[in-house]
Design a protein around this motif. Structure first.
Motif, PDB file in Angstrom:
ATOM      1  N   TYR A  98      20.945  19.981 108.099  1.00 24.40           N
ATOM      2  CA  TYR A  98      20.346  20.294 106.794  1.00 24.40           C
ATOM      3  C   TYR A  98      20.110  21.786 106.598  1.00 24.40           C
ATOM      4  O   TYR A  98      19.551  22.460 107.454  1.00 24.40           O
ATOM      5  CB  TYR A  98      19.022  19.527 106.656  1.00 24.40           C
ATOM      6  N   GLU A  99      20.540  22.283 105.458  1.00 23.97           N
ATOM      7  CA  GLU A  99      20.264  23.667 105.057  1.00 23.97           C
ATOM      8  C   GLU A  99      19.302  23.628 103.877  1.00 23.97           C
ATOM      9  O   GLU A  99      19.656  23.124 102.806  1.00 23.97           O
ATOM     10  CB  GLU A  99      21.563  24.368 104.629  1.00 23.97           C
ATOM     11  N   PRO A 100      18.093  24.142 104.036  1.00 22.88           N
ATOM     12  CA  PRO A 100      17.106  24.020 102.959  1.00 22.88           C
ATOM     13  C   PRO A 100      17.559  24.622 101.625  1.00 22.88           C
ATOM     14  O   PRO A 100      18.173  25.694 101.594  1.00 22.88           O
ATOM     15  CB  PRO A 100      15.893  24.779 103.498  1.00 22.88           C
ATOM     16  N   LEU A 101      17.254  23.882 100.588  1.00 23.35           N
ATOM     17  CA  LEU A 101      17.347  24.404  99.219  1.00 23.35           C
ATOM     18  C   LEU A 101      16.007  24.030  98.602  1.00 23.35           C
ATOM     19  O   LEU A 101      15.732  22.842  98.404  1.00 23.35           O
ATOM     20  CB  LEU A 101      18.499  23.732  98.455  1.00 23.35           C
ATOM     21  N   ILE A 102      15.171  25.006  98.365  1.00 27.22           N
ATOM     22  CA  ILE A 102      13.803  24.695  97.949  1.00 27.22           C
ATOM     23  C   ILE A 102      13.618  25.124  96.493  1.00 27.22           C
ATOM     24  O   ILE A 102      13.582  26.315  96.179  1.00 27.22           O
ATOM     25  CB  ILE A 102      12.773  25.385  98.867  1.00 27.22           C
ATOM     26  N   LEU A 103      13.551  24.120  95.634  1.00 26.63           N
ATOM     27  CA  LEU A 103      13.463  24.372  94.197  1.00 26.63           C
ATOM     28  C   LEU A 103      11.996  24.410  93.804  1.00 26.63           C
ATOM     29  O   LEU A 103      11.237  23.496  94.120  1.00 26.63           O
ATOM     30  CB  LEU A 103      14.220  23.273  93.445  1.00 26.63           C
ATOM     31  N   GLU A 104      11.635  25.458  93.108  1.00 27.04           N
ATOM     32  CA  GLU A 104      10.215  25.684  92.874  1.00 27.04           C
ATOM     33  C   GLU A 104       9.811  25.445  91.430  1.00 27.04           C
ATOM     34  O   GLU A 104       8.708  25.035  91.134  1.00 27.04           O
ATOM     35  CB  GLU A 104       9.908  27.132  93.255  1.00 27.04           C
ATOM     36  N   ARG A 105      10.698  25.738  90.504  1.00 27.13           N
ATOM     37  CA  ARG A 105      10.351  25.575  89.097  1.00 27.13           C
ATOM     38  C   ARG A 105      11.622  25.349  88.299  1.00 27.13           C
ATOM     39  O   ARG A 105      12.734  25.415  88.860  1.00 27.13           O
ATOM     40  CB  ARG A 105       9.554  26.772  88.581  1.00 27.13           C
ATOM     41  N   ALA A 106      11.424  25.076  87.029  1.00 30.26           N
ATOM     42  CA  ALA A 106      12.584  24.788  86.195  1.00 30.26           C
ATOM     43  C   ALA A 106      12.225  24.986  84.741  1.00 30.26           C
ATOM     44  O   ALA A 106      11.045  25.016  84.367  1.00 30.26           O
ATOM     45  CB  ALA A 106      13.044  23.351  86.415  1.00 30.26           C
ATOM     46  N   SER A 107      13.257  25.081  83.928  1.00 32.59           N
ATOM     47  CA  SER A 107      13.053  25.145  82.486  1.00 32.59           C
ATOM     48  C   SER A 107      14.321  24.617  81.837  1.00 32.59           C
ATOM     49  O   SER A 107      15.421  25.035  82.190  1.00 32.59           O
ATOM     50  CB  SER A 107      12.793  26.593  82.081  1.00 32.59           C
ATOM     51  N   GLY A 108      14.178  23.667  80.922  1.00 32.39           N
ATOM     52  CA  GLY A 108      15.372  23.080  80.304  1.00 32.39           C
ATOM     53  C   GLY A 108      16.274  22.484  81.367  1.00 32.39           C
ATOM     54  O   GLY A 108      15.824  21.709  82.202  1.00 32.39           O
ATOM     55  N   CYS A 109      17.541  22.885  81.377  1.00 27.82           N
ATOM     56  CA  CYS A 109      18.480  22.323  82.350  1.00 27.82           C
ATOM     57  C   CYS A 109      18.709  23.274  83.519  1.00 27.82           C
ATOM     58  O   CYS A 109      19.713  23.166  84.229  1.00 27.82           O
ATOM     59  CB  CYS A 109      19.805  21.986  81.664  1.00 27.82           C
ATOM     60  N   VAL A 110      17.820  24.231  83.710  1.00 26.19           N
ATOM     61  CA  VAL A 110      17.988  25.218  84.781  1.00 26.19           C
ATOM     62  C   VAL A 110      16.849  25.102  85.802  1.00 26.19           C
ATOM     63  O   VAL A 110      15.668  25.098  85.435  1.00 26.19           O
ATOM     64  CB  VAL A 110      18.031  26.654  84.195  1.00 26.19           C
ATOM     65  N   LEU A 111      17.247  24.993  87.080  1.00 30.84           N
ATOM     66  CA  LEU A 111      16.286  24.932  88.184  1.00 30.84           C
ATOM     67  C   LEU A 111      16.255  26.289  88.872  1.00 30.84           C
ATOM     68  O   LEU A 111      17.277  26.987  88.910  1.00 30.84           O
ATOM     69  CB  LEU A 111      16.737  23.857  89.194  1.00 30.84           C
ATOM     70  N   VAL A 112      15.114  26.627  89.448  1.00 29.65           N
ATOM     71  CA  VAL A 112      14.975  27.935  90.093  1.00 29.65           C
ATOM     72  C   VAL A 112      14.447  27.734  91.508  1.00 29.65           C
ATOM     73  O   VAL A 112      13.471  27.000  91.705  1.00 29.65           O
ATOM     74  CB  VAL A 112      13.988  28.838  89.304  1.00 29.65           C
ATOM     75  N   ASP A 113      15.106  28.369  92.507  1.00 26.06           N
ATOM     76  CA  ASP A 113      14.639  28.180  93.885  1.00 26.06           C
ATOM     77  C   ASP A 113      13.599  29.238  94.263  1.00 26.06           C
ATOM     78  O   ASP A 113      13.275  30.118  93.453  1.00 26.06           O
ATOM     79  CB  ASP A 113      15.816  28.105  94.870  1.00 26.06           C
ATOM     80  N   ILE A 114      13.079  29.131  95.494  1.00 28.37           N
ATOM     81  CA  ILE A 114      11.962  30.010  95.874  1.00 28.37           C
ATOM     82  C   ILE A 114      12.379  31.474  95.970  1.00 28.37           C
ATOM     83  O   ILE A 114      11.534  32.358  96.022  1.00 28.37           O
ATOM     84  CB  ILE A 114      11.288  29.579  97.207  1.00 28.37           C
ATOM     85  N   ASP A 115      13.691  31.728  96.005  1.00 33.65           N
ATOM     86  CA  ASP A 115      14.131  33.123  96.002  1.00 33.65           C
ATOM     87  C   ASP A 115      14.482  33.610  94.600  1.00 33.65           C
ATOM     88  O   ASP A 115      15.043  34.696  94.437  1.00 33.65           O
ATOM     89  CB  ASP A 115      15.356  33.280  96.926  1.00 33.65           C
ATOM     90  N   GLY A 116      14.204  32.754  93.609  1.00 33.46           N
ATOM     91  CA  GLY A 116      14.466  33.167  92.228  1.00 33.46           C
ATOM     92  C   GLY A 116      15.881  32.898  91.744  1.00 33.46           C
ATOM     93  O   GLY A 116      16.238  33.254  90.625  1.00 33.46           O
ATOM     94  N   ARG A 117      16.702  32.236  92.596  1.00 35.55           N
ATOM     95  CA  ARG A 117      18.075  31.935  92.164  1.00 35.55           C
ATOM     96  C   ARG A 117      18.070  30.757  91.186  1.00 35.55           C
ATOM     97  O   ARG A 117      17.319  29.794  91.387  1.00 35.55           O
ATOM     98  CB  ARG A 117      18.968  31.591  93.361  1.00 35.55           C
ATOM     99  N   GLU A 118      18.927  30.844  90.171  1.00 38.26           N
ATOM    100  CA  GLU A 118      18.953  29.800  89.136  1.00 38.26           C
ATOM    101  C   GLU A 118      20.160  28.887  89.308  1.00 38.26           C
ATOM    102  O   GLU A 118      21.237  29.336  89.705  1.00 38.26           O
ATOM    103  CB  GLU A 118      19.006  30.462  87.758  1.00 38.26           C
ATOM    104  N   TYR A 119      19.964  27.611  88.989  1.00 37.95           N
ATOM    105  CA  TYR A 119      21.051  26.621  89.077  1.00 37.95           C
ATOM    106  C   TYR A 119      21.009  25.720  87.849  1.00 37.95           C
ATOM    107  O   TYR A 119      19.944  25.185  87.514  1.00 37.95           O
ATOM    108  CB  TYR A 119      20.862  25.706  90.293  1.00 37.95           C
ATOM    109  N   ILE A 120      22.153  25.504  87.237  1.00 38.14           N
ATOM    110  CA  ILE A 120      22.222  24.499  86.171  1.00 38.14           C
ATOM    111  C   ILE A 120      22.208  23.120  86.831  1.00 38.14           C
ATOM    112  O   ILE A 120      22.933  22.876  87.803  1.00 38.14           O
ATOM    113  CB  ILE A 120      23.489  24.693  85.312  1.00 38.14           C
ATOM    114  N   ASP A 121      21.371  22.230  86.311  1.00 37.43           N
ATOM    115  CA  ASP A 121      21.170  20.907  86.908  1.00 37.43           C
ATOM    116  C   ASP A 121      22.327  19.974  86.508  1.00 37.43           C
ATOM    117  O   ASP A 121      22.241  19.234  85.532  1.00 37.43           O
ATOM    118  CB  ASP A 121      19.823  20.350  86.423  1.00 37.43           C
ATOM    119  N   GLY A 122      23.410  20.021  87.284  1.00 35.63           N
ATOM    120  CA  GLY A 122      24.632  19.294  86.912  1.00 35.63           C
ATOM    121  C   GLY A 122      24.592  17.807  87.163  1.00 35.63           C
ATOM    122  O   GLY A 122      25.477  17.070  86.703  1.00 35.63           O
TER     123      GLY A 122
END
Ligand SMILES: Cc1ncc(COP(=O)(O)O)c(C=O)c1O
Length: 449
Positions: A27-51
């Motif tokens: 397992y490689e951690p991906l730690i999602l901390e917050r989100a808005s609309g269809c975009v999730l944001v991890d603890i390092d501030g990286r954004e991901y579209i929730d596909g």
């Protein structure tokens, strides 16, 4: 306790948290901390579209103001009361709305908390119904389900499930389930063509029902799309045909709309595409817009009546979950349904569905794409080693995961099903976000296959 650093969180996540369907040694951690609309944001501030809609459940996007407010309002009243012998206004109102919206004939709602429990409830209700109705049929003790079906991970749901990789381990623990072949338009038995595919599968269903109907309590089906099997889209008419056969052979029909319900297929419920009313309908995931665990099993009046009697008659459904019908979940589910109306979510889907289809058509031409399939805003892209022979990649190669890893490097969050890439975004996805997901997937396939 001090706020942990990102490094500490990663270490604890690796060591302490046992993640679902995840090999923890790798397992490689991906730690999602917050989100808005269809975009999730991890603890390092990286954004991901929730596909993949946070595992097929988000509908109107994350942190939707209306949904957030509904939970806050409910919190000002009460967070939880038990549904064992008591109720609350919010849960009652949700039951009213669900009965109004559901296919005709579904008039009662049993609340639980997850997809697996919604199915577990349906399976047990079907069993008990046959024992308690006026003309009892206690010999009806087994189930009929589809090859590669997935209905959740509790043992009853696993018993009706049929995904070898997930379920084979637990077989000694399971009850008897008869199996129909998966109505898969891509991998067909010899002699079966697109023209006779529907007939073939309905004949198969009829043969099993004709031979075993005396002992079958219910047929369990994921309507239109077998999600975990790899987003396999059934031939049109299969659901309707199965409904007719189950009626003819006096077998209950359980429709598991945990994945496909709540607008995913373009209509509120997948059964509505084929004008089907099942005897039991299971909902979860998107029921709360993807916010909180709440599930519902809707039943016909015929089934409900078989459970009525004095306490001493012991016809009660002795089944329940502590948080079944939780008011916070019910509040956000009601708000989810209101947003469907206010934002005209279903009316705005055809444009998005068509855009997804355009992308799939292009992606379908890539040399290692064997098949693309779509139903509404649900898509599967099957990767193969050899297009001509349909030879799959060996599962250990994790091609699907590799493509998703590439997509993640471009800011898309996806999770494959083996060699099948899944695109199943929130219904609130924008056309631009949809383009970004599909284009990242395409580049990932070109790179990794
Ligand atoms: C069709 C179907 N039924 C049931 C379930 C189980 O739902 P849950 O994970 O909420 O228990 C799933 C989950 O993916 C599903 O796709």
């Amino acid at each position: 306790m001090h706020e942990p650093t990102p490094e500490q969180l990663e270490t604890w996540d690796r060591r302490l948290v046992w993640h679902a369907f995840t090999q923890m040694a790798e397992y490689e951690p991906l730690i999602l901390e917050r989100a808005s609309g269809c975009v999730l944001v991890d603890i390092d501030g990286r954004e991901y579209i929730d596909g993949v809609s946070s595992l097929w459940c988000n509908i109107h996007g994350h942190r939707h103001p209306k949904l957030d407010a509904a939970i806050r309002r409910q919190l000002d009243r009460v967070a939880h009361v038990t549904s064992l012998g008591s109720s609350n206004p919010t849960t009652i109102k949700l039951a009213r709305r669900l009965v109004d919206l559901a296919p005709p004939g579904l008039q009662h709602v049993f609340f639980s908390d997850d997809g697996a429990t919604a199915v577990e409830v349906a399976v047990k209700m079907a069993f008990q119904y046959w024992r308690q109705r006026d003309d009892p049929r206690p010999e009806k003790t087994c189930y009929l389900a589809l090859g590669e079906a997935y209905h959740g991970d509790t043992l009853g749901s696993v018993s009706v499930g049929g995904v070898e990789r997930f379920h084979a381990m637990f077989r000694p623990l399971l009850f008897e389930t008869l199996r129909l072949p998966t109505p898969d338009p891509y991998r067909t038995p010899p002699g079966v063509t697109p023209e006779n595919l529907l007939r073939y599968h309905l004949d198969q269903a009829e043969q099993v029902l004709a031979q075993h109907h005396q002992r079958i309590a219910a047929l369990v089906i994921e309507p239109l799309v077998q999600a975990a099997a790899g987003m396999i889209v059934h031939p049109r008419g299969y659901l309707r045909g199965v409904r007719e056969l189950t009626r003819r052979y006096d077998v209950l029909l359980i429709a598991d709309e945990v994945a496909v319900g709540m607008g995913r297929t373009g209509k509120m419920f997948a059964c509505q595409h084929e004008d089907v009313s099942p005897d039991l309908l299971c909902l979860a995931k998107g029921l709360t817009g993807g916010y909180l665990p709440l599930a519902a099993t809707l039943t016909s009046d015929e089934i409900w009546r078989a459970f009525l009697g004095t306490y001493a008659e012991s016809k009660t459904f002795f089944h329940g979950h502590t948080y079944g019908g939780n008011p916070l979940g019910a509040a956000v589910a009601l708000a989810t349904l209101e947003v469907f109306e206010e934002e005209q979510t279903l009316a705005r889907l055809p444009e998005k569905i068509a855009r997804l289809a355009e992308h799939l058509q292009r992606i379908g031409k890539l040399p290692h794409v064997g098949h693309v399939r779509q139903c509404g805003l649900v898509a599967g892209i099957e990767l193969v080693r050899d297009r001509a022979t349909k030879e799959p990649y060996r599962w250990e190669e994790r091609r699907g995961q590799r493509v998703c890893d590439h997509a993640r490097s471009e800011g898309m969050l996806l999770r494959p099903l083996g060699n099948v890439l899944v695109i199943m975004p929130p219904l609130a996805i924008t056309l631009e976000q949809l383009d970004k997901i599909a284009e990242a997937v395409e580049r990932g396939i070109v790179r990794e296959c």
